[in-house]
Design a protein around this motif. Structure first.
Motif, PDB file in Angstrom:
ATOM      1  N   ARG A  53       0.818  -1.217   0.000  1.00 36.53           N
ATOM      2  CA  ARG A  53       0.000   0.000   0.000  1.00 36.53           C
ATOM      3  C   ARG A  53       0.850   1.264   0.000  1.00 36.53           C
ATOM      4  O   ARG A  53       0.427   2.293  -0.522  1.00 36.53           O
ATOM      5  N   LEU A  56       1.612   2.471  -3.510  1.00 42.95           N
ATOM      6  CA  LEU A  56       0.530   3.230  -4.143  1.00 42.95           C
ATOM      7  C   LEU A  56       0.117   4.447  -3.316  1.00 42.95           C
ATOM      8  O   LEU A  56      -0.731   5.217  -3.733  1.00 42.95           O
ATOM      9  N   ILE A  58      -1.693   4.413  -0.596  1.00 45.72           N
ATOM     10  CA  ILE A  58      -3.097   4.299  -0.206  1.00 45.72           C
ATOM     11  C   ILE A  58      -3.196   3.671   1.182  1.00 45.72           C
ATOM     12  O   ILE A  58      -4.063   2.852   1.451  1.00 45.72           O
ATOM     13  N   GLN A  87      -2.253  10.288  -8.451  1.00 44.50           N
ATOM     14  CA  GLN A  87      -3.504   9.708  -8.949  1.00 44.50           C
ATOM     15  C   GLN A  87      -3.347   9.184 -10.377  1.00 44.50           C
ATOM     16  O   GLN A  87      -4.007   8.228 -10.776  1.00 44.50           O
ATOM     17  N   ARG A  90      -1.702   5.678 -10.019  1.00 44.06           N
ATOM     18  CA  ARG A  90      -2.573   4.642  -9.454  1.00 44.06           C
ATOM     19  C   ARG A  90      -3.542   4.095 -10.489  1.00 44.06           C
ATOM     20  O   ARG A  90      -4.229   4.861 -11.154  1.00 44.06           O
ATOM     21  N   GLY A  91      -3.596   2.802 -10.596  1.00 49.68           N
ATOM     22  CA  GLY A  91      -4.539   2.171 -11.500  1.00 49.68           C
ATOM     23  C   GLY A  91      -4.093   2.227 -12.941  1.00 49.68           C
ATOM     24  O   GLY A  91      -4.632   1.540 -13.795  1.00 49.68           O
ATOM     25  N   MET A  96      -3.356  -2.583  -8.100  1.00 46.34           N
ATOM     26  CA  MET A  96      -3.289  -3.505  -6.972  1.00 46.34           C
ATOM     27  C   MET A  96      -4.514  -4.419  -6.937  1.00 46.34           C
ATOM     28  O   MET A  96      -5.635  -4.005  -7.222  1.00 46.34           O
ATOM     29  N   ALA A 118     -12.317   2.943 -14.098  1.00 48.87           N
ATOM     30  CA  ALA A 118     -10.853   2.976 -14.081  1.00 48.87           C
ATOM     31  C   ALA A 118     -10.315   3.258 -15.478  1.00 48.87           C
ATOM     32  O   ALA A 118      -9.371   4.027 -15.662  1.00 48.87           O
ATOM     33  N   ARG A 121     -10.851   6.852 -16.533  1.00 49.96           N
ATOM     34  CA  ARG A 121     -10.017   7.772 -15.761  1.00 49.96           C
ATOM     35  C   ARG A 121      -8.656   7.994 -16.425  1.00 49.96           C
ATOM     36  O   ARG A 121      -8.123   9.087 -16.408  1.00 49.96           O
ATOM     37  N   HIS A 122      -8.113   6.926 -17.003  1.00 41.40           N
ATOM     38  CA  HIS A 122      -6.731   7.020 -17.471  1.00 41.40           C
ATOM     39  C   HIS A 122      -6.587   7.055 -18.989  1.00 41.40           C
ATOM     40  O   HIS A 122      -5.487   7.061 -19.504  1.00 41.40           O
TER      41      HIS A 122
ATOM     42  N   THR B 206     -10.699   1.986  -0.623  1.00 44.25           N
ATOM     43  CA  THR B 206      -9.291   1.837  -0.993  1.00 44.25           C
ATOM     44  C   THR B 206      -9.186   1.409  -2.451  1.00 44.25           C
ATOM     45  O   THR B 206      -8.338   1.901  -3.189  1.00 44.25           O
ATOM     46  N   ARG B 209      -9.655   4.390  -4.554  1.00 42.78           N
ATOM     47  CA  ARG B 209      -8.450   5.222  -4.561  1.00 42.78           C
ATOM     48  C   ARG B 209      -7.373   4.584  -5.431  1.00 42.78           C
ATOM     49  O   ARG B 209      -6.678   5.264  -6.172  1.00 42.78           O
ATOM     50  N   ALA B 210      -7.253   3.247  -5.322  1.00 43.80           N
ATOM     51  CA  ALA B 210      -6.203   2.543  -6.055  1.00 43.80           C
ATOM     52  C   ALA B 210      -6.418   2.635  -7.561  1.00 43.80           C
ATOM     53  O   ALA B 210      -5.507   2.411  -8.337  1.00 43.80           O
ATOM     54  N   LYS B 211      -7.646   2.937  -7.976  1.00 40.13           N
ATOM     55  CA  LYS B 211      -7.915   3.106  -9.404  1.00 40.13           C
ATOM     56  C   LYS B 211      -7.403   4.436  -9.915  1.00 40.13           C
ATOM     57  O   LYS B 211      -7.404   4.689 -11.106  1.00 40.13           O
ATOM     58  N   GLY B 212      -7.022   5.324  -8.980  1.00 36.08           N
ATOM     59  CA  GLY B 212      -6.525   6.628  -9.378  1.00 36.08           C
ATOM     60  C   GLY B 212      -7.608   7.683  -9.441  1.00 36.08           C
ATOM     61  O   GLY B 212      -7.400   8.754  -9.998  1.00 36.08           O
ATOM     62  N   LEU B 213      -8.786   7.390  -8.885  1.00 40.41           N
ATOM     63  CA  LEU B 213      -9.856   8.385  -8.891  1.00 40.41           C
ATOM     64  C   LEU B 213      -9.456   9.578  -8.022  1.00 40.41           C
ATOM     65  O   LEU B 213      -8.684   9.425  -7.085  1.00 40.41           O
ATOM     66  N   THR B 214     -10.013  10.730  -8.346  1.00 41.86           N
ATOM     67  CA  THR B 214      -9.723  11.902  -7.521  1.00 41.86           C
ATOM     68  C   THR B 214     -10.404  11.722  -6.176  1.00 41.86           C
ATOM     69  O   THR B 214     -11.394  11.003  -6.060  1.00 41.86           O
TER      70      THR B 214
END
Ligand SMILES: Nc1ncnc2c1ncn2[C@@H]1O[C@H](COP(=O)(O)OP(=O)(O)OP(=O)(O)O)[C@@H](O)[C@H]1O
Ligand SMILES: [Mg+2]
Lengths: 324, 329
Positions: A53, A56, A58, A87, A90-91, A96, A118, A121-122, B206, B209-214
């Motif tokens: 964790r 990342l 988190i 951010q 992450r992902g 993870m 997800a 987002r990216h 968690t 968050r781990a997905k990278g969301l704001t």
């Protein structure tokens, strides 16, 4: 293959609870090469999840604190990035898979949405394209895409874990942190999930940090191993080296007296005694209390990392360097 | 879903019957004589007795209960002993006032309480959080009638900004709804805060968050929606508490609503008013709880799936399959 993807230097993490300070991770150094799968093994409470964790960033706020260290990912220190920059990692670059699939999904959103979210987002793509890619991801992990709009409670544990895996792999991460991805699953599904991860790894060239209690899994899937004890890495090296020439008394205890790659013993061996209380760690070697070979000096100062062979280090004063 | 609502409405009938019986018994054991109240102190005992007989007050309890239910089945809530007007008409005239008060009070406490709760949770263990907790603790412990009087003194008497009684224009509503909202704002804020903290600890947060969301998306999309589920329940309950609380507030601010009506009825021992008033208020309460349950089902798929029938789900899957074949062809 020898290029470094991730390098953790002197990482220390504490949990500040109302009662005490938990020293969960202390001075951890770890390197993951591109395309490599590294196994993190150790008893419960050793600090494996905390290490993953931290990478990342988190850790649970507000108790957890990364006290010191550097986490270099492609030579950038993740700990120095702003929250916004983090951010984007992450992902996307690092993903993870969590320990417990039963609680890892939002109960009131559809599984498809959670994957598509997800992806969107990216990637600069439309909502519709994201949905389509989420469908593809579902199919890839063996879930029919008709189930896109179903909710987590309509899925079995194994299927939930596949959804989590689909989510983690949806943006083709360079590094996958898999925290006991199979522990919560029954044996037949365990093998399926591991096979799936293996084939995806081959296809995408992803590096994997695999946290597990299962030495059989380590032998089958990992290139190298790091043994975690009371927040420290006490021994690390290639799988072959560790299985054949384990040197740390703790590793020896874990693997049984004669560890062998083809051994039928898969599970970690229980060792007599308890891990030291992480709120009150001993000044010397953390394993002193339980160590069958402890000498007086062990209790006095923390043992150094000794390199017994190239890439194989052991945290024990009784072990001699290359000469031994 | 429709079946569920109908079933719940049918279940209301025995509940309402029970409530009216309890109210009747309570009235029966309370001292005070409506006949005496009606014709005044100078009337003779014989006159009072005659009036009692005329009003049917001397009949045994089961007969009075039966008569009440019989009237009710004909849509008749009885006639006020004091005003001689139908209770239904009088309540209908007063209902808009109570509704306005309760809706204003609830809305105010929701739009204040929810953001305060979220804010405190997101800033957990900082001075911002501590201040919010401290203020809400004070507000919850402060009796609402006392706060109502404080408001009157300060804004009405001292500053002279707002009328101290009556609701002739919008200004008149400010103090009563404020008085109603205070304690409940605090209640909602506390509930929101603790639910939010609970949800923020969950693994799926968690994962988000781990997905990278704001952080905003994590809090407002993933956490808030989950944390709202228990809060909706509290808000539903609050709506009911408001109905009761409006009783005092209406009296203090002289608002001619249902609460004041029932209070006057109680004071005069006006049985039809008390009986029908309590019945209608509890029916309103029950309907609100039903609405809350429906909202629950709409927000939470786990509850929703208990109501949707299997065939429907299958139909949904069939639909998905068809779209898939269309896409691939
Ligand atoms: N939120 C927290 N607050 C306080 N202490 C914590 C918290 N999370 C973990 N710890 C402590 O930190 C230490 C390391 O925990 P961690 O979860 O990293 O162990 P682990 O190696 O992943 O164990 P397991 O194999 O059971 O998953 C433990 O002593 C644990 O009690
Ligand atoms: Mg763990």
């Amino acid at each position: 293959m020898d290029e470094k993807l991730l390098e953790i230097r002197n990482l220390a993490v504490e949990y500040h609870t109302d009662e005490a300070v938990v020293y969960a991770v202390n001075n951890v150094n770890l390197t993951v090469k591109k395309g490599e799968t590294i196994g993190l093994v150790g008893e419960t409470g050793a600090g494996k999840t905390t290490i993953a964790r931290s990478i990342l960033r988190i850790l649970p706020p507000p108790t957890a604190r990364i006290v010191s260290g550097e986490i270099l990912f492609n030579s950038t220190d993740l700990l120095k990035l702003s929250e916004k920059e983090m951010q984007k990692v992450r992902g996307n670059k690092i993903a993870m898979i969590f320990q417990d699939p039963m609680t890892a999904l939002n109960p009131i959103e559809t599984v498809g949405f959670q994957i598509a979210e997800a992806i969107q987002r990216h990637n600069k793509i439309t909502h519709f394209e994201a949905e389509k890619r989420a469908c593809d991801m579902l199919e890839m992990v063996g879930i029919p895409m008709e189930r896109y709009s179903e909710y987590p409670h309509q899925f079995s544990g194994g299927m939930k874990q596949r959804v989590v895996i689909a989510m983690a792999l949806s943006c083709n991460p360079e590094l996958l942190l898999a925290d006991e991805p199979t522990t919560a699953l029954d044996v037949t599904i365990q093998a399926q999930v591991l096979d799936m991860m293996e084939s995806l790894k081959k296809r995408l060239g992803t590096s994997v940090v695999l946290i597990t209690h299962d030495l059989g899994v380590v032998a089958d899937t990992c290139d190298s191993v790091a043994v975690v004890y009371a927040g420290e890495i006490v021994e690390r090296g290639t799988v072959e080296h560790i299985f054949d020439f384990a040197a740390h008394p703790y590793t020896l205890g874990l693997f049984g007296s004669l560890p062998q790659l083809d051994s039928k013993e898969r599970r970690l061996k229980p060792i007599k005694g308890m891990m030291p209380d992480p709120t009150n760690l001993p000044p010397g070697c953390r394993f002193y209390e339980r160590c069958p070979e402890a000498i007086k000096e062990c209790a006095e100062a923390p043992p150094p990392d000794v390199e017994v062979a190239p890439g194989h280090t052991v945290k024990c004063i009784r072990v001699k360097g290359d000469a031994a | 879903m429709v079946r569920f609502i109908i079933k719940r409405l049918l279940m209301l009938i025995p509940v309402m019957l029970g409530i009216s019986l309890v109210v009747l018994i309570l009235i029966d054991v309370t001292p005070g004589d409506p006949a005496r109240m009606m014709i005044g102190a100078q009337a003779t005992q014989e006159q009072v007795e005659a009036l009692r007989e005329e009003l049917g007050l001397n009949d045994p309890l089961p007969i009075r209960y039966g008569r009440f239910i019989w009237q009710l089945l004909h849509g008749d809530l009885g006639t006020s002993l004091m005003t001689k007007r139908p209770v239904a008409t009088e309540m209908w005239e007063r209902f808009p006032y109570t509704l306005t008060l309760v809706v204003l009070g609830t809305t105010l406490s929701v739009i204040l309480g929810i953001p305060i709760g979220i804010y405190a949770a997101v800033h957990q263990r900082t001075w911002k959080d501590n201040t919010a907790i401290f203020l809400s603790l004070i507000s919850v412990s402060m009796p609402s009638f006392w706060f109502a009087l404080l408001l009157i003194r300060f804004f009405g008497v001292y500053l002279g900004w707002l009328p101290i009684s009556g609701v002739d224009d919008w200004k008149g509503w400010v103090l009563p709804s404020g008085a109603m909202a205070l304690g409940l704002t605090a209640l909602i804020a506390r509930q929101m805060r603790s639910d939010m903290l609970e949800v923020l600890r969950q693994d799926y947060i968690t994962t988000a968050r781990a997905k990278g969301l704001t952080e905003g998306r994590v809090v407002y999309r993933h956490a808030l929606k989950n944390a709202m589920i228990p809060v909706i329940m509290v808000i539903g309950g609050i709506f009911g508490v408001m109905l009761g609380g409006s009783l005092i507030t209406e009296v203090i601010y002289s608002i001619p609503g249902l609460g004041q009506y029932i209070m006057t009825g109680l004071y005069n021992r006006d049985y039809p008013v008390i009986q029908s008033g309590v019945l209608i208020v509890s029916a309103l309460f029950a309907v609100i709880i039903l609405i809350v349950d429906v909202i629950f089902a709409l927000v939470d798929p786990r509850i929703r799936s208990q109501y949707t029938r299997k065939e429907k789900r299958k139909a949904g899957r069939q639909l998905a399959k068809e779209t898939k074949t269309v896409e691939t062809s």
